[in-house]
Design an enzyme around this catalytic site. Structure first.
Site, short mmCIF file in Angstrom:
data_model
loop_
_atom_site.label_atom_id
_atom_site.label_comp_id
_atom_site.label_asym_id
_atom_site.label_seq_id
_atom_site.Cartn_x
_atom_site.Cartn_y
_atom_site.Cartn_z
N THR A 1 47.28 65.46 53.64
CA THR A 1 48.01 64.96 52.48
C THR A 1 48.48 66.13 51.63
O THR A 1 47.91 67.21 51.65
CB THR A 1 47.11 64.06 51.62
OG1 THR A 1 46.03 64.84 51.10
CG2 THR A 1 46.57 62.90 52.41
N GLU B 1 48.06 57.88 53.76
CA GLU B 1 46.90 57.16 54.26
C GLU B 1 47.26 55.84 54.93
O GLU B 1 46.41 55.21 55.57
CB GLU B 1 45.93 56.89 53.10
CG GLU B 1 45.25 58.12 52.55
CD GLU B 1 46.05 58.89 51.51
OE1 GLU B 1 45.50 59.77 50.85
OE2 GLU B 1 47.28 58.62 51.37
N LYS C 1 49.82 56.78 28.00
CA LYS C 1 49.09 55.93 27.05
C LYS C 1 49.37 56.44 25.66
O LYS C 1 48.92 57.51 25.26
CB LYS C 1 47.59 55.97 27.36
CG LYS C 1 47.25 55.64 28.81
CD LYS C 1 45.79 55.89 29.13
CE LYS C 1 45.52 55.70 30.61
NZ LYS C 1 46.19 56.72 31.45
N TRP D 1 50.84 51.13 26.95
CA TRP D 1 51.06 51.82 28.21
C TRP D 1 52.56 51.87 28.47
O TRP D 1 53.25 50.84 28.43
CB TRP D 1 50.36 51.10 29.36
CG TRP D 1 48.89 51.34 29.40
CD1 TRP D 1 48.08 51.69 28.35
CD2 TRP D 1 48.04 51.28 30.55
NE1 TRP D 1 46.80 51.83 28.77
CE2 TRP D 1 46.73 51.59 30.11
CE3 TRP D 1 48.26 50.99 31.88
CZ2 TRP D 1 45.65 51.61 30.97
CZ3 TRP D 1 47.18 51.01 32.75
CH2 TRP D 1 45.89 51.32 32.29
#
Length: 543
Positions: free
Chosen positions: A186, A333, A440, A445
């Protein structure tokens, strides 16, 4: 009591799901179809089968056996396609090396994967020689040269010469379909790269399911036997999203561009009549800006965009050139494809951009939901947000030699993507942000992806990244980093006015309009072309 198993006739063939099985159909139905490298090398599928056999014999001569690991350092090429098949078909493991990592990271991945043989393109020779003395398990190195460069000292031979000297027939054995076929690493922005791995069974099922999903589309976003395929996602990255396996199974013409150079890519699109590709937004943006492409007809080109969110602005630019552009979603993944934003015929039209830029609907065999912190599914109402979690037959079962991170990835029996989003009643997923990238501010949010999309709708904006930076009063505030399109001008006040229009419509809250807007010449990217928001946060955190 367990359900009864089927009875097996002693002479019946069990047909394990091995990568070699993907070759039967194209060799029967399209043996003379072309596989092209940079417009200079042309092979048929019949040649591909012969070269796969020769490669296997050449590798066996270098000591490769079931359980060995062969690492590949090359650009997108016919050679890479041959390794996609020959190495796992031998029962060995193919490690696709991310050649855009730092030398130290490449060294780490080769040692961590315990590579036995490394195949090195001449362009990467300086990197390989710099780390060679520190390689712990590599016994042999093979050399690749497109221009006849002599084999350097310490290499066992040159790729084409080794194939020419090897026998064309290799008896590829049957073995357990759950055997590991590939390993790669990754490209996360934190910590050391993590090794993910996939079995023959997983790769075959991903090929079948995604191929079915693409072929099932009635018109838009369909991949079929008359298409011409060219990857624009590196073959070292999640098997080029698995599309080379799908293209081979279908027997379509394949074109491999080598190093990604805009002029070369666009020339191949025109010269080879390419109709199907996939790439990250950065590559698409680069191709749309390339002067070499201004006079080229791109209207037959279907293009999956993934890796990062595709903004409406970029999608609009592509559609103006006639490109059938749409989103695909997944991660290293997940092998990687989970969803595709294909559009039903009834929804096609001038107003279909919002569907093209959605994260997409699940392909066959994908069980996907958004969930709360207790893994309870959130309502499929197009607004209730949760983490995207998944189950499919082709998800990596863990990280190589890393049980702790593997358990975190699979907590509760679902693979955790670390993306948050919502699903509507038609099954369309919309990822709204990465968990780590949500801003935040003052108890609210703010989605960085949503802000990026709105900013990119301004016609002067070429690229944009929105990050959260520390703020004494609000905790965090959004900072917009903007790259303008060539020849365009724009100031921060005008861009804020553009955003306030969306706030007045209720699309975003007024807290979402950034006070800070910085115009930059370029944005930090990862090795596969994604925005590197961690690097951007580190760069701008101090103001």
């Amino acid at each position: 009591m367990n359900p009864p198993l089927i009875e097996r006739t002693p002479s019946a063939y069990a047909y394990p799901l091995l990568i070699k099985q993907l070759l039967h159909t194209p060799l029967a139905t399209a043996p003379d179809q072309e596989i092209v490298y940079r417009g200079q090398v042309r092979h048929t599928y019949r040649d591909l089968a012969t070269r796969i056999g020769r490669l296997a014999n050449a590798l066996a001569g270098q000591g490769i056996a079931p359980g060995s690991t062969v690492a590949m350092m090359d650009w997108d090429s016919h050679r890479y396609l041959e390794c996609f098949f020959a190495v796992p078909m031998m029962g060995a493991v193919l490690q696709t090396v991310n050649i855009r990592l730092s030398p130290e990271q490449i060294l780490y991945t080769l040692n961590h994967a315990r590579a036995d043989v490394v195949i090195v393109n001449a362009e990467f020779l300086p990197v390989f020689e710099a780390i060679r003395s520190q390689l712990e398990t590599v016994k042999t190195a093979l050399f690749i040269s497109d221009d006849g460069q002599p084999v350097p000292p310490g290499f066992a031979g040159e790729y084409e010469a080794l194939l020419a000297a090897a026998a064309p027939d290799y008896d590829f054995p049957d073995f357990d379909e759950n055997a590991r076929a590939t390993t790669f690493y990754t490209t996360g922005t934190t910590g050391l790269p993590k090794g993910v791995y996939f079995s023959h069974r997983q790769l075959v099922l991903h090929t079948l399911a995604v191929g079915l999903g693409l072929a099932a589309a009635p018109r838009q976003g369909s991949l079929h036997r008359d298409d011409v395929y060219m990857p624009l996602t590196p073959m070292f990255h999640v098997h080029a999203w698995g599309l080379p396996y799908i293209a081979t199974l279908l027997g379509v013409k394949q074109v491999y561009p080598g190093r990604y150079v805009p002029a070369t890519i666009l020339q191949l699109v025109e010269q080879e009549q390419v109709t199907f590709s996939h790439c990250v937004p950065t590559i698409l943006h680069m191709l749309l800006l390339a002067p070499e492409g201004k006079a080229i007809d791109l209207s037959r080109w279907k293009l999956i965009i993934g890796g990062s969110a595709m903004t409406a602005g970029l999608a609009r630019q592509a559609r103006e050139r006639g490109i059938d552009v749409f989103t695909g979603y997944g991660m290293s993944e997940t092998c990687p494809i989970l969803t595709l934003a294909q559009i039903d015929d009834a929804d096609l039209g001038e107003a279909d951009l919002p569907l093209r830029t959605k994260t997409g609907r699940p392909v066959p065999l994908v069980n996907l939901m958004t969930a709360d912190g207790e893994l309870n599914p959130t309502p499929r109402d197009g607004k209730s947000v949760g983490e995207v979690v998944a189950r499919t037959p082709w998800l990596t079962q863990g990280y190589l030699h890393n049980p702790a991170s593997s358990e975190t990835l699979w907590a509760g029996g679902w693979l955790h993507t670390q993306d948050i989003g919502h699903i509507d009643a038609r099954g369309y997923l919309q990822v709204t942000d990465r968990i780590k990238d949500v801003i935040k501010t003052g108890g609210e949010w703010i989605s960085s992806l949503e802000l990026e999309d709105l900013i990119a709708r301004h016609p002067a904006v070429g690229e944009v990244a929105v990050i959260g930076v520390p703020d004494e009063k609000w905790g965090e505030r959004p900072l917009a980093l903007v790259v303008l399109r060539a020849g365009q001008s724009l100031d921060a006040d005008a861009l804020r006015t553009h955003l306030k229009g969306y706030a007045d419509q209720g699309v975003i809250s007024r807290y979402g309009v950034p006070e800070r807007i910085v115009f930059v010449s370029e944005l930090a990217k990862t090795s596969v072309g994604k925005l590197n928001k961690r690097a951007l946060r580190e760069q701008y955190a101090a103001g």
